[in-house]
Design an enzyme around this catalytic site. Structure first.
Site, short mmCIF file in Angstrom:
data_model
loop_
_atom_site.label_atom_id
_atom_site.label_comp_id
_atom_site.label_asym_id
_atom_site.label_seq_id
_atom_site.Cartn_x
_atom_site.Cartn_y
_atom_site.Cartn_z
N ASP A 139 -4.74 -14.49 -21.20
CA ASP A 139 -5.65 -14.27 -20.02
C ASP A 139 -7.20 -14.00 -20.81
O ASP A 139 -7.16 -13.24 -21.64
CB ASP A 139 -5.28 -13.14 -19.19
N GLU B 27 -6.23 -19.23 -22.02
CA GLU B 27 -7.20 -19.22 -21.01
C GLU B 27 -8.55 -19.26 -21.96
O GLU B 27 -9.21 -18.31 -22.04
CB GLU B 27 -7.11 -18.29 -20.07
N ASP C 154 9.82 -11.45 -5.89
CA ASP C 154 10.38 -10.61 -7.05
C ASP C 154 10.96 -11.30 -8.14
O ASP C 154 11.49 -12.51 -7.83
CB ASP C 154 10.97 -9.54 -6.38
N ASP D 160 11.07 -7.09 1.18
CA ASP D 160 10.04 -6.47 1.56
C ASP D 160 8.83 -7.27 1.84
O ASP D 160 7.81 -6.82 1.90
CB ASP D 160 9.79 -5.31 0.48
N ASN E 113 14.64 -8.88 -1.77
CA ASN E 113 14.94 -7.74 -1.23
C ASN E 113 14.33 -7.46 0.22
O ASN E 113 14.30 -6.29 0.45
CB ASN E 113 14.62 -6.43 -2.14
N HIS F 265 -3.07 -20.54 -10.21
CA HIS F 265 -3.22 -19.54 -9.06
C HIS F 265 -4.86 -19.09 -9.00
O HIS F 265 -5.01 -18.21 -8.11
CB HIS F 265 -2.55 -18.37 -9.68
N ASP F 266 -5.78 -19.80 -9.75
CA ASP F 266 -6.81 -19.71 -9.47
C ASP F 266 -7.88 -20.73 -8.98
O ASP F 266 -9.07 -20.64 -8.80
CB ASP F 266 -7.65 -19.28 -10.96
N ASP G 205 11.48 -13.92 -2.27
CA ASP G 205 11.69 -12.38 -2.00
C ASP G 205 13.07 -12.32 -1.78
O ASP G 205 13.47 -12.94 -1.02
CB ASP G 205 10.88 -11.90 -0.74
N ASP H 94 2.33 -13.57 -19.20
CA ASP H 94 0.95 -13.27 -19.11
C ASP H 94 0.40 -12.27 -19.95
O ASP H 94 0.92 -11.07 -19.89
CB ASP H 94 0.37 -13.34 -17.89
C1 GLC Z 1 -7.99 -14.85 -15.55
C2 GLC Z 1 -6.80 -15.03 -14.29
C3 GLC Z 1 -7.26 -14.62 -12.91
C4 GLC Z 1 -7.84 -13.05 -13.18
C5 GLC Z 1 -8.77 -12.84 -14.17
C6 GLC Z 1 -9.04 -11.37 -14.81
O1 GLC Z 1 -8.93 -15.53 -15.12
O2 GLC Z 1 -6.48 -16.20 -14.27
O3 GLC Z 1 -6.34 -14.59 -11.79
O4 GLC Z 1 -8.39 -12.67 -12.15
O5 GLC Z 1 -8.36 -13.59 -15.58
O6 GLC Z 1 -7.87 -10.88 -15.39
CA CA Z 2 10.50 -8.29 -2.88
#
Ligand code: GLC
Ligand code: CA
Length: 583
Positions: A208, A265, A37, A33, A31, A337-338, A29, A106
């Site tokens: 995705d 994915e 970013d 908040d 700025n 991230h999942d 981050d 993405d």
């Molecule tokens: C993919 C992403 C996930 C998201 C899902 C719906 O699986 O990795 O984070 O919730 O798609 O877009």
């Molecule tokens: Ca920020």
């Protein structure tokens, strides 16, 4: 299956690359908040360059109401103000390029946000142009056009706002309406948007949930798989045919002309589809290997999920290599991230085995966990395919302790909590299930240093910082030659070393000692001959090896004990990379 050597020798620009996944909200981050970013990504470009990664995958940073953390896009052409401006994205593209790195974005086009102009128009006039951008059906109040269960729980059909008697389809959250890919106009809009970003200098996309864009017609019920009378989307998609038309069009019209790199994915793929998906003429450059990520999963939900062991991990890796390698370059991941953090996911059983037998101090336990994280890194990094590192993985970040229901952010975790309660678990039990598998585990802010705010932000962060930031942070590891971070740097430079690069990228892959329970070992053979060897058990293991594998290229401990001619003695969690020397 024979390798498609012609393909691997086409020498695509991305064959030897290393991907780094950035979850911008939790990266840095600038700025004040409390939210990461684009300025933060720009500020850390030197760090990323020094680490040695090549392709930066930036998770969604477009305008979004953030129901699913940006995977619900309300304007594909606009950077969300929370992340910065379009000008900053262009600055990021330029500055990454100056440092020899490429950026991929993405691409989330199975669905948009319910706040996207298209959907608002569809609600205003379901018969009009934009009504055809979605799947809208006539259905009474208690009626569901099909019995499909959304990925986040509950039916995939919700009432179309302002239109009694109509429902729309969403395979994820109700605020993520599915786009109708059967409509050529929609496809054209999506392709123009992709070209617009490629023209700005984006080099490709992480794509995705792409297998969901084709729906099976006629839409119908399938046999229920739980007591709720519904069927999971995996079953529905698994029986769907005909996605080729959309994907070949995307490839022909957008991806090929730009020589773009794409990593898709794709979950639960059919083996016979692999050449189509990632082969030389495949729709995508690469696709994720998610097989290891799904270990222990249950159809019933997270509450029934089993922890994964290192042996399962190994067997799954071997199987995945066997399936993917003949066709091209899968992208290998330990975290994203999942998913929960890899140490928490794969090391627990073996750790118990070790700590159960010995009384270890806190420091010793931490050292063991560190060794385990480095071992996992070695094991996946030198597989055939493209390695992808998730932010924080390179410093060994860990799962986030979860004590209160109110602290859950992840939409899927909320669904799974409910599912666990309905299955009869107590609140405490349901919370502990979520604690283990929640996507929040990997979404906590990056731990840059041991100061308040972990160097991520000077304000209250949008999501809790893992309290272990005082122990696990980038700053401290930077100056410690034995840290997880330093190890990742060594690993990356080994993979890029001109003497070994071709072997790691194009060399063949052969599992070694497949029946030896305590080991994961494989050979990569090309210009060089390399043996990757790891002790995945809690006890010392002695392995007979060909004595000419005597040059140590990488070792995650100080010990390397050659017991006489051709026997290696490995500590628990020790991993070594050896080169064969022919005299
Ligand atoms: C993919 C992403 C996930 C998201 C899902 C719906 O699986 O990795 O984070 O919730 O798609 O877009
Ligand atoms: Ca920020």
């Amino acid at each position: 299956m024979e390798r498609d050597d012609a393909y691997i020798r086409t020498g695509k620009w991305w064959h030897d690359k290393i991907i780094y996944e950035i979850y911008p909200k939790s990266f840095m981050d600038t700025n004040g908040d409390g939210i990461g970013d684009l300025g933060g990504v720009i500020e850390k470009l030197d760090y990323l360059q020094d680490l040695g990664v090549d392709i930066l995958w930036i998770c969604p940073c477009y305008q979004s109401p953030f129901i699913d953390q940006g995977y619900d896009i309300s304007d594909y052409y606009k950077i969300d103000p929370v992340f910065g401006t379009n000008a900053q994205m262009e600055e990021l593209l330029r500055k990454a390029r100056e440092r020899g790195m490429d950026v991929i974005l993405d691409l989330v086009v199975n669905h948009c946000s319910s706040e996207h102009f298209w959907f608002r128009e569809a609600c205003r006039d379901p018969q009009g142009k934009y009504g055809k951008y979605f799947y809208i059906m006539d259905a009474g109040e208690d009626e569901l056009p099909t019995n499909w269960r959304s990925y986040f729980g509950g039916p995939v059909w919700s009432p179309l706002p302002g239109n009694p008697g109509k429902k729309y389809l969403h395979v994820f959250h109700e605020k993520q309406p599915d786009l109708n890919w059967e409509n050529a106009e929609l496809r054209r809009d999506i392709f123009s948007m992709m070209k617009w970003w490629l023209d700005k200098g984006v080099r490709g996309f992480r794509i995705d949930a792409i297998m969901n864009i084709k729906k099976p017609f006629p839409l119908r019920n399938y046999n229920p798989d739980r007591e709720d009378g519904m069927v999971e989307m995996e079953t529905v998609i698994g029986q769907t045919r005909g996605i080729e038309q959309f994907l070949s069009e995307m490839k022909r019209e957008v991806l090929d002309p730009y020589d773009a790199f794409t990593v898709a994915e794709v979950c639960g793929e059919r083996e016979e589809d692999l050449p189509l998906l990632m082969g030389r003429e495949g729709f995508f450059s690469s696709m994720f290997d998610f097989r290891e990520m799904t270990l222990g999963m249950s159809d019933k939900g997270w509450y029934d999920r089993k922890p994964a062991t290192l042996r399962q991990y190994r067997d799954m890796c071997y199987a995945a290599q066997k399936a993917f390698n003949p066709y091209g370059f899968q992208t290998n991941v330990l975290e994203n991230h999942d998913s929960p953090r890899c140490g928490d996911r794969f090391l627990q059983e073996a750790m118990h085995e070790i700590t159960g037998k010995n009384t270890l101090t806190k420091d010793e336990k931490q050292a063991l966990a560190e060794k385990g994280k480095k071992m996992l890194a070695v094991l996946y990094f030198f597989l055939h395919g493209i390695p992808c590192i998730y932010q924080g993985q390179e410093i060994g970040m860990e799962n986030m302790p979860l004590e209160r229901f109110e602290d859950i952010d992840d939409v899927s975790a909320l669904g799974e909590y409910g599912c666990a309660i309905r299955a009869g678990l107590t609140r405490e039990e349901a919370l502990s299930v979520v604690q283990q598998f929640s996507r929040d585990n990997s979404r906590t802010p990056m731990q840059w240093n041991d100061l308040e705010g972990s160097g991520f932000s000077t304000a209250e962060p949008w999501m809790r910082i893992n309290p272990n930031y005082v122990l696990i942070n980038e700053k401290q590891q930077e100056s410690d030659g034995g840290s997880v971070l330093s190890f990742y740097k060594k690993m990356i430079s080994l993979r890029k070393n001109p003497a070994y690069r071709n072997t790691f990228v194009y060399g063949s892959f052969t599992p070694v000692c497949e029946n030896e329970n305590d080991l994961m070992a494989y050979r990569r053979t090309g210009e060089a001959d390399i043996l990757v060897l790891a002790n995945i058990s809690g006890q010392i293991v002695k392995v007979p090896i060909d004595p000419s594998f005597c040059r140590v290229l990488l070792n995650n401990t100080d010990a390397f004990i050659l017991e006489g001619e051709g026997t290696v003695c490995l500590e628990p969690f020790q991993a070594v990379v050896l080169e064969k020397i022919t005299l």
